[in-house]
Design an enzyme around this catalytic site. Sequence first.
Site, PDB file in Angstrom:
ATOM      1  N   GLU A 363       9.773  18.046  25.368  1.00  0.00           N
ATOM      2  CA  GLU A 363       8.932  18.379  26.542  1.00  0.00           C
ATOM      3  C   GLU A 363       7.862  19.423  26.185  1.00  0.00           C
ATOM      4  O   GLU A 363       7.583  20.337  26.972  1.00  0.00           O
ATOM      5  CB  GLU A 363       9.806  18.788  27.726  1.00  0.00           C
ATOM      6  CG  GLU A 363      10.760  17.651  28.074  1.00  0.00           C
ATOM      7  CD  GLU A 363      11.191  17.583  29.496  1.00  0.00           C
ATOM      8  OE1 GLU A 363      10.472  18.079  30.365  1.00  0.00           O
ATOM      9  OE2 GLU A 363      12.257  16.987  29.731  1.00  0.00           O
TER      10      GLU A 363
HETATM   11  N1  CAA Z   1      -1.478  19.248  35.216  1.00  0.00           N
HETATM   12  C1  CAA Z   1      -2.486  18.451  35.666  1.00  0.00           C
HETATM   13  N2  CAA Z   1      -3.514  18.079  34.853  1.00  0.00           N
HETATM   14  C2  CAA Z   1      -3.516  18.514  33.585  1.00  0.00           C
HETATM   15  C3  CAA Z   1      -2.504  19.341  33.068  1.00  0.00           C
HETATM   16  C4  CAA Z   1      -1.459  19.717  33.942  1.00  0.00           C
HETATM   17  N3  CAA Z   1      -0.451  20.500  33.531  1.00  0.00           N
HETATM   18  N4  CAA Z   1      -2.769  19.601  31.771  1.00  0.00           N
HETATM   19  C5  CAA Z   1      -3.921  18.980  31.481  1.00  0.00           C
HETATM   20  N5  CAA Z   1      -4.372  18.323  32.574  1.00  0.00           N
HETATM   21  C6  CAA Z   1      -5.613  17.554  32.700  1.00  0.00           C
HETATM   22  C7  CAA Z   1      -6.802  18.411  32.321  1.00  0.00           C
HETATM   23  O1  CAA Z   1      -7.249  19.183  33.416  1.00  0.00           O
HETATM   24  C8  CAA Z   1      -7.822  17.394  31.893  1.00  0.00           C
HETATM   25  O2  CAA Z   1      -8.424  16.829  33.034  1.00  0.00           O
HETATM   26  P1  CAA Z   1      -9.982  16.347  33.032  1.00  0.00           P
HETATM   27  O3  CAA Z   1     -10.018  15.149  32.141  1.00  0.00           O
HETATM   28  O4  CAA Z   1     -10.263  16.022  34.463  1.00  0.00           O
HETATM   29  O5  CAA Z   1     -10.783  17.508  32.486  1.00  0.00           O
HETATM   30  C9  CAA Z   1      -6.953  16.301  31.244  1.00  0.00           C
HETATM   31  O6  CAA Z   1      -5.614  16.471  31.767  1.00  0.00           O
HETATM   32  C10 CAA Z   1      -6.902  16.400  29.745  1.00  0.00           C
HETATM   33  O7  CAA Z   1      -6.449  17.712  29.423  1.00  0.00           O
HETATM   34  P2  CAA Z   1      -6.608  18.310  27.951  1.00  0.00           P
HETATM   35  O8  CAA Z   1      -8.023  18.150  27.501  1.00  0.00           O
HETATM   36  O9  CAA Z   1      -6.011  19.682  27.934  1.00  0.00           O
HETATM   37  O10 CAA Z   1      -5.697  17.253  27.120  1.00  0.00           O
HETATM   38  P3  CAA Z   1      -5.316  17.208  25.593  1.00  0.00           P
HETATM   39  O11 CAA Z   1      -5.365  15.792  25.155  1.00  0.00           O
HETATM   40  O12 CAA Z   1      -6.063  18.234  24.823  1.00  0.00           O
HETATM   41  O13 CAA Z   1      -3.746  17.561  25.614  1.00  0.00           O
HETATM   42  C11 CAA Z   1      -1.787  18.933  25.616  1.00  0.00           C
HETATM   43  C12 CAA Z   1      -3.224  18.719  26.109  1.00  0.00           C
HETATM   44  C13 CAA Z   1      -1.330  20.185  26.353  1.00  0.00           C
HETATM   45  C14 CAA Z   1      -1.716  19.204  24.113  1.00  0.00           C
HETATM   46  C15 CAA Z   1      -0.928  17.718  25.992  1.00  0.00           C
HETATM   47  O14 CAA Z   1      -1.230  16.581  25.200  1.00  0.00           O
HETATM   48  C16 CAA Z   1       0.556  18.001  25.854  1.00  0.00           C
HETATM   49  O15 CAA Z   1       1.161  18.587  26.750  1.00  0.00           O
HETATM   50  N6  CAA Z   1       1.176  17.559  24.739  1.00  0.00           N
HETATM   51  C17 CAA Z   1       2.616  17.655  24.579  1.00  0.00           C
HETATM   52  C18 CAA Z   1       3.251  16.395  25.082  1.00  0.00           C
HETATM   53  C19 CAA Z   1       4.687  16.604  25.436  1.00  0.00           C
HETATM   54  O16 CAA Z   1       5.064  17.598  26.024  1.00  0.00           O
HETATM   55  N7  CAA Z   1       5.507  15.612  25.130  1.00  0.00           N
HETATM   56  C20 CAA Z   1       6.878  15.645  25.508  1.00  0.00           C
HETATM   57  C21 CAA Z   1       7.380  14.266  25.616  1.00  0.00           C
HETATM   58  S1  CAA Z   1       8.538  13.983  26.886  1.00  0.00           S
HETATM   59  C22 CAA Z   1      10.027  14.537  26.344  1.00  0.00           C
HETATM   60  O17 CAA Z   1      10.142  15.256  25.411  1.00  0.00           O
HETATM   61  C23 CAA Z   1      11.140  14.101  27.208  1.00  0.00           C
HETATM   62  C24 CAA Z   1      12.512  14.276  26.715  1.00  0.00           C
HETATM   63  O18 CAA Z   1      12.922  13.767  25.699  1.00  0.00           O
HETATM   64  C25 CAA Z   1      13.468  15.035  27.514  1.00  0.00           C
END
Ligand code: CAA
Length: 382
Positions: A363
């Site tokens: 996550e």
């Molecule tokens: N809430 C709402 N919108 C959001 C947001 C949030 N928390 N975070 C980003 N956004 C929106 C941004 O505002 C942006 O919107 P616009 O296009 O309108 O400007 C859009 O999303 C893109 O945002 P970023 O440019 O920041 O996106 P990015 O591609 O650079 O990625 C990141 C950002 C934080 C690195 C994201 O990719 C991320 O969180 N990566 C990690 C993924 C992750 O957590 N994976 C876990 C898998 S699930 C798991 O693990 C489950 C399990 O086994 C238990």
Amino acid sequence: MDFLLSEEQRVIQKTVRDFAQKEVAPSAAERDEEERFDRHLFTKMAELGLTGIPWPETYGGIGSDYLSYAIAVEELSRVCAATGVTLSAHLSLASGPIFAFGTEYQKETYLTGLAEGTKLGAYGLTEPGSGSDAAAMKTTAVKDGRHFVLNGSKVFITNGGEADIYLIFASTSLEKKQRGVSAFIVEKDFPGFTIGKKERKLGIRSSPTTEIRMNNCRVPEENVLGNVGDGFKIAMQTLDGGRNGIAAQAVGIAQGALDAAVQYAKERKQFGKPIAKMQGISFKLADMAVKVEAARLLTYQAAWRESEGLSYGNESAMSKLFASDTAMEVTTEAVQVFGGYGYMKEYPVERFMRDAKVTQLYEGTNEILRSVISKQLFPGDL
Ligand code: CAA
């Protein structure tokens, strides 16, 4: 400012603590050893109402809040982190977005069964080539009449193979990256949906983690969650809540390890006295207790903010980061308190230490969370 739990939250805490001790703890080591998921335990959680804690009664929930949910995950994880994440993935990752973004049809058809626990949920975002860079996904969804046709694969799916309902993220337009992602509610029996390899893991071994594959998987258009193209934001917002569930899991693991270390330090005698009487041990336990309490406060605060409808994304990134690092530190120190016995399967602390590691990884790795938190420190471009 009031740090007291409400009457309802205390009842839920006691109910889950008793349930965890009586029904979950006795088989935790064996399920870990055998890598065996127990659906029966999930059904028992459902009977207690845990599978729908924050959802309204109209959708099969018990109408409580996100703090009660965090407390439930913490109490389960105190004895078995695998059971904790089963509930966390089911509730935050699969049910949460349906509650937040679903149509009335989707809530009636899917959320109710998930909340009542007759259905188990899972969340499919990660792919072999897109983990931290979630937007780099390759799974596609192509419109075909009144269906979308999904092709691709997802990995590291918690509850994979056991779940009935999967929330799958796929791209309806690869060149649009984040803005091309859409979310789909997929039933396990939809044509073209199959379960792939089951992973063998260091920890949380009784929580199943699998690959899933979509080969011309046909999903009715009414199963698109939110608008086409809104999937990335749905995925991110869902992870905001999910991360606090993992923080609660980490607090539970750390508390379980601390409990075991305190008990052992009272019983174990060396040099003619209990090792708890030695400052090297008692100070270590004191430091562990402080960190667990600090992690709990951050976690409860983020859960409280979510319940109150306040922003909580940054707070849940902080709670997951701090609680998971705490869980790793505290479980490692617990093994140290046990000495050589801590390394043996006879005691639960080696399992707690193995289980803690994943909380720093899933996550959002803690490096991604540091990046999320630091972005808030420097709003706009530097
Ligand atoms: N809430 C709402 N919108 C959001 C947001 C949030 N928390 N975070 C980003 N956004 C929106 C941004 O505002 C942006 O919107 P616009 O296009 O309108 O400007 C859009 O999303 C893109 O945002 P970023 O440019 O920041 O996106 P990015 O591609 O650079 O990625 C990141 C950002 C934080 C690195 C994201 O990719 C991320 O969180 N990566 C990690 C993924 C992750 O957590 N994976 C876990 C898998 S699930 C798991 O693990 C489950 C399990 O086994 C238990």
